[in-house]
Design an enzyme around this catalytic site. Structure first.
Site, mmCIF file in Angstrom:
data_model
loop_
_atom_site.group_PDB
_atom_site.id
_atom_site.type_symbol
_atom_site.label_atom_id
_atom_site.label_comp_id
_atom_site.label_asym_id
_atom_site.label_seq_id
_atom_site.Cartn_x
_atom_site.Cartn_y
_atom_site.Cartn_z
ATOM 1 N N TYR A 126 7.939 -30.651 -0.728
ATOM 2 C CA TYR A 126 8.910 -31.356 0.132
ATOM 3 C C TYR A 126 10.188 -31.644 -0.645
ATOM 4 C CZ TYR A 126 10.914 -35.210 2.862
ATOM 5 O OH TYR A 126 11.761 -36.026 3.571
ATOM 6 N N VAL A 185 4.349 -45.092 6.355
ATOM 7 C CA VAL A 185 3.375 -46.161 6.090
ATOM 8 C C VAL A 185 3.575 -47.356 7.033
ATOM 9 C CG1 VAL A 185 4.767 -47.233 4.237
ATOM 10 C CG2 VAL A 185 2.293 -47.486 4.249
#
Ligand code: NAD
Ligand code: UD1
Length: 309
Positions: free
Chosen positions: A145, A189
């Protein structure tokens, strides 16, 4: 010129759809290119104000069709999960690097110049060591990424120098807010913790919970993206986007517990491979070039907005 659409790649996703609400409210025509892999049609207005092209940024022809006739581009389409890139580096690369390169070519061919690009704090790897990271900090992309985001920045800079593109490159730290999809283990998250806390489901913390992130509310980010579209001249060089505030996951859990009046069971599990320990933005350059909302949205207010409280 004013009537030409703004193209938002990845516009059906979390950040994109929040941006589009603001663009539509300001009267901009909007076009979206999205493969609906994590984005949803339902995130977009259903009143015909937005043109949706369902297609893949890795498909050069679809990209060219989408860019043709636009005023500017906000390039958000990507696999946003660091962990997904670790599990599938080749698949992720198609979206996260080939997509950017296709965009650069399509802009060169069609003469569209301004592009706002969603890069990431992930490119700094663990170089923060808990200190605020400035833009000149050495880049250590620890995951596919991060490697693709850094390479995308380099391609955009090549097309700037060689072909006159006007890239406004933002290195987002951690963004949160409404429409961040909590449904996958790869999700952000805050979306996972808030959804599970609301449903009374157990929460898993990967590691000891003392890792820190610099969380920014999506509404504040959108203000910056709008400014980048309107700037007469884009200064060269990427800009960190964060509040220069470190919040540990344990502090985040406390805040979620406060806002919701309690927490379900929390378990601590093995840390994720390639996970960054501390990430906090030195945002001096951001504050020189752009106006962050004053005051920026604090964590408890942001959580309350996210939860509709
Ligand atoms: P998201 O998953 O909600 O949005 C990504 C959108 O891109 C989705 O609508 C998805 O369907 C689309 N997409 C993915 N691959 C595609 C492809 N190959 N072709 C066409 N469309 C494709 O994630 P987000 O959090 O809104 O992230 C937007 C951008 O911001 C991403 O580039 C991400 O890497 C970057 N970013 C996000 C954060 C964050 O904290 N959320 C931080 C740093 C950078
Ligand atoms: C996030 C973004 C990424 C961006 C980067 C920039 C997402 C999904 N990822 O990555 O696009 O480039 O910020 O800083 O938006 N965790 C748990 N339990 C969970 C889920 C996560 O403990 O259920 C932990 C992770 O191990 C990590 C932290 O929470 O330590 C943050 O994870 P995540 O929200 O996935 O974000 P980043 O990996 O920082």
């Amino acid at each position: 010129m004013a009537d030409l659409p703004i193209l938002v790649t990845g516009g059906a996703g979390f950040i994109g759809s929040n941006l589009i609400d603001a663009l539509v409210a300001r009267g901009y025509p909007v076009r979206v290119l999205d493969n609906l892999s994590t984005g949803k049609r339902g995130n977009l207005p259903d009143d015909g104000s937005v043109e949706l092209i369902v297609g893949d940024v890795a498909d050069a022809q679809a990209m060219r069709r989408a860019v043709q006739g636009c005023r500017a581009v906000v390039h958000l389409a990507a696999v946003a999960s660091v962990q997904a890139s670790v599990d599938d580096p080749v698949g992720t690369h198609q979206s996260n690097l080939v997509g950017t390169l296709n965009l650069c070519e399509a802009m060169r061919e069609t003469g569209v110049r301004r592009v706002v690009f969603a890069s990431s704090a992930a490119i700094y790897g663990n170089n923060g060591e808990g200190q605020p990271i400035d833009e000149d900090t050495p880049k250590v992309p620890l995951t596919p990424y991060a490697a693709d985001k850094l390479a995308s920045e380099h391609y955009l800079d090549f097309y700037r120098r060689q072909h006159g593109l006007e890239p406004a490159v933002f290195r987002f730290f951690n963004i949160y807010g409404p429409r961040q999809d909590p449904s996958s283990p790869y999700s952000g998250v805050i979306s996972i913790f808030t959804e599970r806390a609301q449903k009374g489901l157990p929460i898993a913390v990967y590691g000891d919970g003392e890792q820190t992130r610099d969380f920014l509310y999506v509404g504040d980010l959108v203000e910056l993206l709008l400014q980048a579209l309107e700037l007469p001249v884009v200064e060269v060089g990427a800009v960190n986007v964060g509040l220069n505030q470190a919040t540990s996951l344990n502090q985040l859990l406390d805040a979620v517990g406060d806002v919701l009046g309690g927490l379900p069971k929390v378990s601590y599990q093995a840390a994720r491979q390639g996970d960054i320990r501390h990430s906090r933005a030195n945002n001096t350059r951001l504050l020189q070039r752009y106006r962050l909302p004053e005051p920026a949205t604090g964590m408890r207010d942001g959580l309350a907005k996210l939860l509709g409280l």
